[in-house]
Design an enzyme around this catalytic site. Structure first.
Site, PDB file in Angstrom:
ATOM      1  N   ARG A 169       0.831  -1.218   0.000  1.00 57.99           N
ATOM      2  CA  ARG A 169       0.000   0.000   0.000  1.00 57.99           C
ATOM      3  C   ARG A 169       0.863   1.265   0.000  1.00 57.99           C
ATOM      4  O   ARG A 169       0.546   2.252   0.690  1.00 57.99           O
ATOM      5  CB  ARG A 169      -0.943   0.039   1.212  1.00 57.99           C
ATOM      6  CG  ARG A 169      -1.886  -1.117   1.317  1.00 57.99           C
ATOM      7  CD  ARG A 169      -2.962  -1.105   0.230  1.00 57.99           C
ATOM      8  NE  ARG A 169      -3.885  -2.194   0.455  1.00 57.99           N
ATOM      9  CZ  ARG A 169      -3.710  -3.423  -0.032  1.00 57.99           C
ATOM     10  NH1 ARG A 169      -2.675  -3.698  -0.818  1.00 57.99           N
ATOM     11  NH2 ARG A 169      -4.585  -4.371   0.217  1.00 57.99           N
ATOM     12  N   SER A 240     -11.371   1.086   3.326  1.00 55.44           N
ATOM     13  CA  SER A 240     -10.614   0.846   4.564  1.00 55.44           C
ATOM     14  C   SER A 240     -10.056   2.157   5.082  1.00 55.44           C
ATOM     15  O   SER A 240      -9.360   2.863   4.353  1.00 55.44           O
ATOM     16  CB  SER A 240      -9.436  -0.084   4.291  1.00 55.44           C
ATOM     17  OG  SER A 240      -9.898  -1.295   3.788  1.00 55.44           O
ATOM     18  N   GLU A 337      -5.124   4.844   6.289  1.00 54.89           N
ATOM     19  CA  GLU A 337      -4.865   4.607   4.868  1.00 54.89           C
ATOM     20  C   GLU A 337      -5.429   5.803   4.084  1.00 54.89           C
ATOM     21  O   GLU A 337      -4.898   6.216   3.060  1.00 54.89           O
ATOM     22  CB  GLU A 337      -5.572   3.310   4.454  1.00 54.89           C
ATOM     23  CG  GLU A 337      -5.385   2.960   3.000  1.00 54.89           C
ATOM     24  CD  GLU A 337      -5.912   1.581   2.665  1.00 54.89           C
ATOM     25  OE1 GLU A 337      -5.464   0.598   3.274  1.00 54.89           O
ATOM     26  OE2 GLU A 337      -6.768   1.501   1.771  1.00 54.89           O
TER      27      GLU A 337
HETATM   28  P1  NAP Z   1     -10.569 -10.363   4.699  1.00 52.31           P
HETATM   29  O1  NAP Z   1     -10.661 -11.243   3.520  1.00 52.31           O
HETATM   30  O2  NAP Z   1     -11.491 -10.550   5.857  1.00 52.31           O
HETATM   31  O3  NAP Z   1      -9.065 -10.291   5.228  1.00 52.31           O
HETATM   32  C1  NAP Z   1      -8.700  -9.379   6.279  1.00 52.31           C
HETATM   33  C2  NAP Z   1      -7.286  -8.924   6.065  1.00 52.31           C
HETATM   34  O4  NAP Z   1      -6.445 -10.057   6.177  1.00 52.31           O
HETATM   35  C3  NAP Z   1      -7.100  -8.315   4.699  1.00 52.31           C
HETATM   36  O5  NAP Z   1      -6.811  -6.968   4.871  1.00 52.31           O
HETATM   37  C4  NAP Z   1      -5.967  -9.110   4.063  1.00 52.31           C
HETATM   38  O6  NAP Z   1      -4.810  -8.343   3.797  1.00 52.31           O
HETATM   39  C5  NAP Z   1      -5.537 -10.110   5.116  1.00 52.31           C
HETATM   40  N1  NAP Z   1      -5.528 -11.451   4.506  1.00 52.31           N
HETATM   41  C6  NAP Z   1      -6.587 -12.289   4.358  1.00 52.31           C
HETATM   42  N2  NAP Z   1      -6.192 -13.432   3.769  1.00 52.31           N
HETATM   43  C7  NAP Z   1      -4.865 -13.311   3.538  1.00 52.31           C
HETATM   44  C8  NAP Z   1      -3.896 -14.145   2.950  1.00 52.31           C
HETATM   45  N3  NAP Z   1      -4.205 -15.381   2.489  1.00 52.31           N
HETATM   46  N4  NAP Z   1      -2.619 -13.697   2.849  1.00 52.31           N
HETATM   47  C9  NAP Z   1      -2.297 -12.485   3.297  1.00 52.31           C
HETATM   48  N5  NAP Z   1      -3.167 -11.635   3.864  1.00 52.31           N
HETATM   49  C10 NAP Z   1      -4.441 -12.033   3.991  1.00 52.31           C
HETATM   50  O7  NAP Z   1     -10.615  -8.836   4.244  1.00 52.31           O
HETATM   51  P2  NAP Z   1     -11.638  -7.838   3.673  1.00 52.31           P
HETATM   52  O8  NAP Z   1     -11.516  -6.640   4.521  1.00 52.31           O
HETATM   53  O9  NAP Z   1     -12.973  -8.385   3.340  1.00 52.31           O
HETATM   54  O10 NAP Z   1     -10.893  -7.520   2.330  1.00 52.31           O
HETATM   55  C11 NAP Z   1     -10.741  -8.431   1.275  1.00 52.31           C
HETATM   56  C12 NAP Z   1      -9.714  -7.857   0.329  1.00 52.31           C
HETATM   57  O11 NAP Z   1     -10.146  -6.588  -0.206  1.00 52.31           O
HETATM   58  C13 NAP Z   1      -8.386  -7.593   1.007  1.00 52.31           C
HETATM   59  O12 NAP Z   1      -7.358  -7.928   0.114  1.00 52.31           O
HETATM   60  C14 NAP Z   1      -8.433  -6.117   1.305  1.00 52.31           C
HETATM   61  O13 NAP Z   1      -7.169  -5.518   1.347  1.00 52.31           O
HETATM   62  C15 NAP Z   1      -9.228  -5.575   0.147  1.00 52.31           C
HETATM   63  N6  NAP Z   1      -9.923  -4.367   0.564  1.00 52.31           N
HETATM   64  C16 NAP Z   1      -9.309  -3.159   0.428  1.00 52.31           C
HETATM   65  C17 NAP Z   1      -9.976  -2.020   0.800  1.00 52.31           C
HETATM   66  C18 NAP Z   1      -9.351  -0.675   0.691  1.00 52.31           C
HETATM   67  O14 NAP Z   1     -10.042   0.342   0.855  1.00 52.31           O
HETATM   68  N7  NAP Z   1      -8.070  -0.591   0.491  1.00 52.31           N
HETATM   69  C19 NAP Z   1     -11.264  -2.079   1.326  1.00 52.31           C
HETATM   70  C20 NAP Z   1     -11.834  -3.326   1.472  1.00 52.31           C
HETATM   71  C21 NAP Z   1     -11.159  -4.452   1.092  1.00 52.31           C
HETATM   72  P3  NAP Z   1      -4.597  -7.486   2.465  1.00 52.31           P
HETATM   73  O15 NAP Z   1      -5.312  -6.212   2.730  1.00 52.31           O
HETATM   74  O16 NAP Z   1      -3.126  -7.299   2.437  1.00 52.31           O
HETATM   75  O17 NAP Z   1      -5.106  -8.236   1.317  1.00 52.31           O
END
Ligand code: NAP
Length: 341
Positions: A169, A240, A337
């Protein structure tokens, strides 16, 4: 530097309302605002800010910003449009294009790789700044070059991928002084053969060992995101709010020693682990909490929402309260973020 055409500043607005320029939908004003549909307008805006000693803030869709105060400088809204396919799989995309529209368009052209990044709000120009990522894919993997207008050198500069210094990020564009680099165009190298990434649990569970097409992955990501994240057109939010903190192995051990089952994912750096900020916030009881007109989304504790007419300050105060409770309870300092202005 070539002199800008004075008509490039024709659309300059003074004391402009920014409510529709941020997806939180909070009220704030900019001393000046210029919506830029051409590089010439961007260049003219930069000169105007320099000549009048004004700060510069570039916005795409305003999907990663919280206005806590009015902005006393010039806001440049990047509206540059255009997608050019070069050869088989190279795309040159203007920074003001919508990210999600690009993901959809690339799939329809038989170009793959971006499907895990479906429905991320914002513009193409915002994507390299924080190296957007979701479901195991980070955009850096597909970026070849980034063309910027460097406001310090007052000229266009091309950053090859290695110059972008992408990290989790993060990128050189995020670390630079705010307003130094205005992203004009991003060049992508996409895949002509499908190679789906299904490593994250929600996708792995859905597809199991079966092959999934990029279109199926795209549809699944859209469905999962829609079930967990509010649509900014309906509920003001900026995705996020906090980054996932990176902590040491001993920190993870000590948290687990206290009986918590905190998830921790190994990073590229040995001994460092990524802990989901959402997990920490949920464990601290923040999911669904309301403070006046600001709230934590009830399906996702990492997303702050504007329940209607919240001020930027109200949302900011809620975020501060959340971060200090995580610090107190887990000894982990959350970083935002979202850009605070
Ligand atoms: P989730 O699937 O419940 O996972 C929670 C966090 O754990 C995520 O932030 C993700 O990191 C990490 N994670 C889960 N599985 C992983 C793996 N196999 N290896 C490494 N890290 C892992 O999360 P969620 O909030 O619903 O989000 C799903 C995806 O959408 C994530 O990749 C998240 O980053 C992305 N997202 C981004 C935003 C934004 O505004 N930037 C908002 C919502 C969701 P990572 O963030 O590094 O992937």
């Amino acid at each position: 530097m070539t002199q800008p055409n004075p008509s490039a500043l024709e659309a300059l607005q003074e004391d402009a309302d920014l409510t529709r320029f941020n997806t939180f939908g909070v009220e704030a004003r900019a001393r000046y605002l210029l919506e830029c549909h051409s590089v010439e307008q961007l260049r003219a805006g930069v000169e105007f800010a320099r000549d009048n000693r004004l700060g510069l803030l570039v916005l795409g869709e305003g999907s990663n910003v919280l206005f806590v105060n009015d902005y006393p400088g010039l806001v440049l809204a990047n509206r540059l449009k255009g997608i050019v396919l070069e050869g088989e799989s190279t795309l040159r995309v203007a920074a003001g294009e919508s990210w999600h529209a690009l993901v959809e368009w690339s799939l329809s052209e038989g170009l793959y790789g971006l499907e895990n990044l479906a429905l991320i709000p914002g513009t193409v120009g915002a994507a390299p700044i924080q190296n957007i990522g979701a479901y195991g894919v980070e955009v850096e993997r597909f970026i070849k070059r980034v063309v910027v207008f460097d406001t310090e050198l007052a000229q266009e500069v091309i950053f090859d991928k290695t110059d972008c210094a992408f990290a989790y990020r993060d990128s050189v564009f995020k670390r630079a002084r705010r307003g130094r680099y205005l992203i004009i165009e991003v060049e992508f190298e996409l895949l002509t053969r499908a190679s789906p990434v299904l490593s994250y649990v929600p996708l792995a569970e859905r597809f199991g060992a079966a092959d999934a097409t990029p279109r199926q992955v795209f549809d699944a990501v859209c469905e999962i995101r829609r079930s967990k994240l509010p649509d900014p057109r309906l509920v003001g939010n900026a995705g996020s709010f906090f980054k996932n903190p990176i902590v040491s192995a001993s920190k993870v051990e000590s948290l687990r020693g206290q009986g918590s089952d905190v998830p921790a994912y190994a990073t590229d750096e040995e001994g460092l682990f990524k802990v989901p900020a959402a997990w920490l916030l949920e464990a601290a009881g923040w999911k669904g909490k309301v403070r006046g007109r600001a709230a934590v989304y009830d399906a996702h504790s990492l997303v702050l929402v504007n329940l209607g007419d919240a001020s930027g300050e109200e949302i900011y105060l809620l975020a501060q309260e959340m971060a200090s409770s995580v610090l107190q309870r887990f000894g982990i300092a959350l970083q935002t973020e979202v850009l605070l202005v």
